[in-house]
Design an enzyme around this catalytic site. Structure first.
Site, PDB file in Angstrom:
ATOM      1  N   ARG A 207       2.169 -10.427  10.552  1.00 20.93           N
ATOM      2  CA  ARG A 207       3.486  -9.784  10.696  1.00 20.93           C
ATOM      3  C   ARG A 207       4.597 -10.749  10.287  1.00 20.93           C
ATOM      4  NH1 ARG A 207       1.842  -5.673   9.678  1.00 20.93           N
ATOM      5  NH2 ARG A 207      -0.074  -6.859   9.409  1.00 20.93           N
TER       6      ARG A 207
ATOM      7  N   GLN B  83      -7.723  -4.945   9.562  1.00 24.74           N
ATOM      8  CA  GLN B  83      -6.645  -4.526  10.457  1.00 24.74           C
ATOM      9  C   GLN B  83      -7.047  -3.319  11.309  1.00 24.74           C
ATOM     10  OE1 GLN B  83      -2.447  -4.907   8.897  1.00 24.74           O
ATOM     11  NE2 GLN B  83      -3.517  -4.959   6.933  1.00 24.74           N
TER      12      GLN B  83
ATOM     13  N   ASP C  84      -3.640   7.297   4.506  1.00 29.00           N
ATOM     14  CA  ASP C  84      -3.169   5.942   4.795  1.00 29.00           C
ATOM     15  C   ASP C  84      -3.877   5.410   6.037  1.00 29.00           C
ATOM     16  OD1 ASP C  84      -1.672   3.645   4.655  1.00 29.00           O
ATOM     17  OD2 ASP C  84       0.149   4.525   5.490  1.00 29.00           O
ATOM     18  N   GLU C  85      -4.028   4.085   6.128  1.00 25.20           N
ATOM     19  CA  GLU C  85      -4.621   3.430   7.309  1.00 25.20           C
ATOM     20  C   GLU C  85      -5.985   4.030   7.653  1.00 25.20           C
ATOM     21  OE1 GLU C  85      -3.252   0.840   8.226  1.00 25.20           O
ATOM     22  OE2 GLU C  85      -1.061   0.967   8.220  1.00 25.20           O
TER      23      GLU C  85
ATOM     24  N   LYS D 141       0.811  -1.217   0.000  1.00 25.62           N
ATOM     25  CA  LYS D 141       0.000   0.000   0.000  1.00 25.62           C
ATOM     26  C   LYS D 141       0.845   1.268   0.000  1.00 25.62           C
ATOM     27  CE  LYS D 141      -0.721   0.130   5.014  1.00 25.62           C
ATOM     28  NZ  LYS D 141       0.098   1.312   5.275  1.00 25.62           N
ATOM     29  N   THR D 142       2.003   1.244   0.702  1.00 27.08           N
ATOM     30  CA  THR D 142       2.862   2.431   0.713  1.00 27.08           C
ATOM     31  C   THR D 142       3.376   2.722  -0.686  1.00 27.08           C
ATOM     32  OG1 THR D 142       3.529   1.923   2.980  1.00 27.08           O
ATOM     33  CG2 THR D 142       4.888   3.499   1.767  1.00 27.08           C
TER      34      THR D 142
END
Length: 729
Positions: free
Chosen positions: A606, A254, A223-224, A37-38
């Site tokens: 993770r 998330q 973002d997020e 996504k970044t």
């Protein structure tokens, strides 16, 4: 800048490319864990600029951590270095603090306002409760602080909280909330929540200011988005309502911050808010093996409130997820440490490749004990932060007063530090005089001789302190922040008092103050023309993750919440018992239970190469039954992707060491391990990469192979094989 936009076609997969190239209008990008996504956000910004849809200063890109913002800036710098200047990229709090320093005077704040951290808020609330004759023994100031913060995040005003109060605690919180807001204005201070709330008030009261920023920012990128609260939702809606060029990236699977105000409905209902939005799903994962992804999906799919998605990867299927049942928390910790040893040898790993995650901070103690026993270095993310240490906060309080003399909370902290003979009685007289004459405490210091009840010697000390602060306030434009801080520390004798005390604690405090000076210098070098105000804002908005050194060769211990956004080759999730994970108080609330399940999903994803899950049949808790039941999330795991292992002590209901485990692959075989390292013997000369050359004095084969080595330069050291990686000379 790369030519002809070839990077769009060579660096992105098909779905990422679609998300990057759809520029105008509202866009929802559902980005699964590890799906890049970044990269999509940064390439999208680069594409907007390369297509000349906007100038750099017309783009507003918001993240949740300074670490994520720095990564985004770094990536854009590589793609289009000539266009990074002027772009608004940062956290919600830092960007809106920047906006408020420009526009805050319209709503009663000077541009040099202080940003209060949790401790400052609590101090102010305690003062208010004392002034209102409210007992802090009967009502916790922390609870009142939580209630006020929750109200702000939910966009509930003091008056509304008063009207809605349905119990005595809410009634007290509402009274304190009303006074708290008044005091913040007087102190020229904002708390973290205000940095999100005040822009909304500003835009509502001044439509021309709102329109100015709507015109300024052609494109919004967030973002997020699943972690946004009501206030963040509102301010984004206000900024985007004219052009509708808002792109949000997130993953509802998330969303794990409901306890601090995050509302997963913001991302679930984005399409309802923007009916013509384009939607893209990023489901290709670049982080984890397929077994890890499939195991995590088998749990998260049980949530009802979610966008349907299933991650896949081109990576190998990988090892199955190991589910280990142990007798108690001590055996759990021992298992984790020994598996680190196995992974260390098997894959030639470093300590920073491992993360041990847990639901509550209290679980770290036993894990730390086991790591220390085997000499394994570790770091805890979420302990006492550097900027929260007392001696550091004392120096920062001086700097805050130099910037904002109306900050009475900081002024009271330093007025008699180091000791200068100005006691609480004197401070109270000064405070009373200030209130009666409608002056700030800072201005009253210069009139100390006129304050009733203050004797001449004391008045002289107060006046001397005032002149000290006045001098350094006048030097702010002549000296750099580091020069001001260094000179102030020297003149006040803060560092001197620690130098004169030879105790270890005092020497540590002195070292922390020196480290603060280094931090100021480093910050100044990173940004040209840095001011004291900018450094203090940077400190106020620094988080645990921002200060975490991910290059340090040590095992990382952290809560599952702190692990969000990170990745490690090997991950352990410990304490998977009902009542601990999920927490007992969450089990009866379906929304809270779904969030706990999302937290498990975050922890599992993770892991890049190997995931271990552990639960203990017994876990000692103060005044509670130690018997445990395994987490319901473990029952939801698809057995095709896991290997279940049980220790011998679980079967026999007693702990037997050193042979604890039933599966020979799950724990080291100490006898075989001793044979593996039989080439080492007492008297042998060896070389260590850090300690240099030495001689082996003793070998202990119990519970693994441990050596006592006398090194030529550093003396005796106890080492554990294979971690030591010794070279035989």
């Amino acid at each position: 800048m790369k030519n002809d936009l070839q990077w769009i076609y060579t660096d992105l997969n098909e779905e990422q490319r679609k998300a990057v190239c759809h520029i105008d209008g509202p866009v929802l990008i559902l980005a699964g864990a590890g799906s890049g996504k970044t990269r999509v956000l940064t390439y999208r910004i680069a594409h907007i600029l390369s297509e000349k849809k906007a100038a750099p200063y017309q783009i507003l890109a918001m993240t949740f951590t300074n670490k994520a913002a720095a990564e985004m800036r770094e990536r854009i710098q590589k793609l289009i270095p000539e266009m990074l200047a002027g772009m608004w990229i940062g956290t919600f709090h830092s960007l809106f603090a920047r906006l408020l320093r420009r526009e805050g005077e319209k709503i009663g704040y000077n541009s040099n306002f202080s940003i209060y951290d949790v401790d400052d808020q609590l101090t102010l609330i305690k003062i208010i409760m004392g002034d209102l004759k409210l007992s802090i023994q009967n009502l916790s100031p922390k609870m009142i602080s939580y209630k006020i913060s929750a109200a702000k995040n939910a966009m509930i005003s003091p008056q509304q909280l008063t009207e809605q109060a349905g119990n005595p605690v809410d009634e007290v919180a509402a009274k304190v909330y009303i006074e708290y807001e008044k005091r913040l204005i007087v102190l020229n201070a904002m708390d973290f929540d205000d940095l999100l709330i005040k822009p909304i008030h500003l835009f509502q009261q001044y439509p021309d200011v709102k329109e100015n920023y709507q015109n300024k920012f052609n494109y919004l990128l967030v973002d997020e988005y699943q972690d946004t609260n009501r206030a963040q939702y509102e301010v984004l809606h206000l900024l985007a309502e004219k052009r509708k060029n808002i792109c949000v990236v997130g993953d509802d699977d998330q969303s794990i911050y409901r306890w601090r105000g995050a509302d997963v409905r913001n991302i679930l209902e984005f399409e309802a808010d923007y009916p013509n939005c384009a939607k893209f799903r990023l489901e290709q994962n670049y982080r984890s093996t397929q077994n890890i992804l499939s195991a995590a999906h088998s749990v998260i799919k049980n949530n009802i409130k979610r966008h349907a998605k299933k991650l896949w990867t081109d990576r190998p299927v990988g090892e199955t997820v190991t589910l280990m049942t142990v007798f108690d928390e001590r055996e759990e910790a021992r298992y984790v440490v020994n598996q680190i040893g196995i992974e260390f040898r098997k894959a030639d790993r470093r300590f920073y490749d491992f993360a041990v995650l847990y639901r509550t901070n209290a679980q770290s103690r036993v894990l730390e004990d086991s790591l220390r026993a085997d000499g394994i270095p570790y770091v805890i993310v979420g302990g006492v932060k550097f900027y929260e240490r007392k001696e550091v906060k004392d120096v920062l309080a001086y700097l805050k007063v130099l910037v904002n003399p109306a900050d009475t909370i900081s002024l009271k902290r330093i007025i008699n530090y180091p000791l200068r003979g100005i006691g609480d009685v004197t401070v109270n007289k000064l405070q009373t005089f200030a209130q009666e004459n409608n002056k700030t405490l800072f201005k009253t210091l210069s009139k100390a001789s006129s304050v009733p009840g203050i004797q001449e010697p004391t008045a002289k000390r107060v006046t001397s302190f005032y002149k000290l602060l006045k001098k350094y306030r006048s030097l702010r434009k002549e000296l750099s922040p580091a020069e001001i801080a260094s000179s102030l520390i020297e003149e006040t004798g803060i560092l001197k008092q620690f130098k004169e005390d030879t105790s270890v604690e005092s020497q540590t405090r002195a070292e922390n103050i020196r480290e603060l000076l280094v931090a100021i210098v480093d910050f100044s070098h990173s940004t040209s023309g840095t001011t004291l105000e900018e450094f203090l804002q940077h400190v106020s908005l620094t988080t645990d993750i921002d200060s975490w050194d991910d290059k340090k060769n040590a095992v990382t211990l952290m809560t599952l919440h702190a692990a969000k956004g990170l990745e490690f080759p090997v991950v352990f999730i410990t304490g998977l018992e009902d009542g601990l994970f999920p927490l007992s108080r969450m089990s009866d609330d379906p929304f809270a239970l779904e969030e706990e399940r999302r937290l498990f999903y975050v922890g599992a994803t993770r892991a890049k190469d190997k995931l271990y899950l552990t639960w203990a049949k017994n876990r000692r808790k103060f005044s509670e039954n130690p018997a445990q039941v395994k987490s319901r999330f473990l029952n939801e795991l698809d057995t095709r992707f896991i290997e279940s292992v049980m220790s011998k002590s679980v079967k026999s209901h007693q702990i037997r060491r050193p042979q604890l485990f039933d599966n020979p692959n799950s724990m080291p075989d100490y006898e075989n391990e001793s044979q593996e390292y039989k080439e080492y013997h007492v008297g042998m000369r060896v070389k260590h990469q850090l300690f240099g050359k030495g001689v082996i004095l003793k070998i202990d084969n119990r519970y693994g192979v441990k050596l006592l080595v006398l090194f030529d330069t550093v003396g005796e050291k106890r080492l554990v094989l294979p971690y030591a990686k010794l070279e035989i000379l």
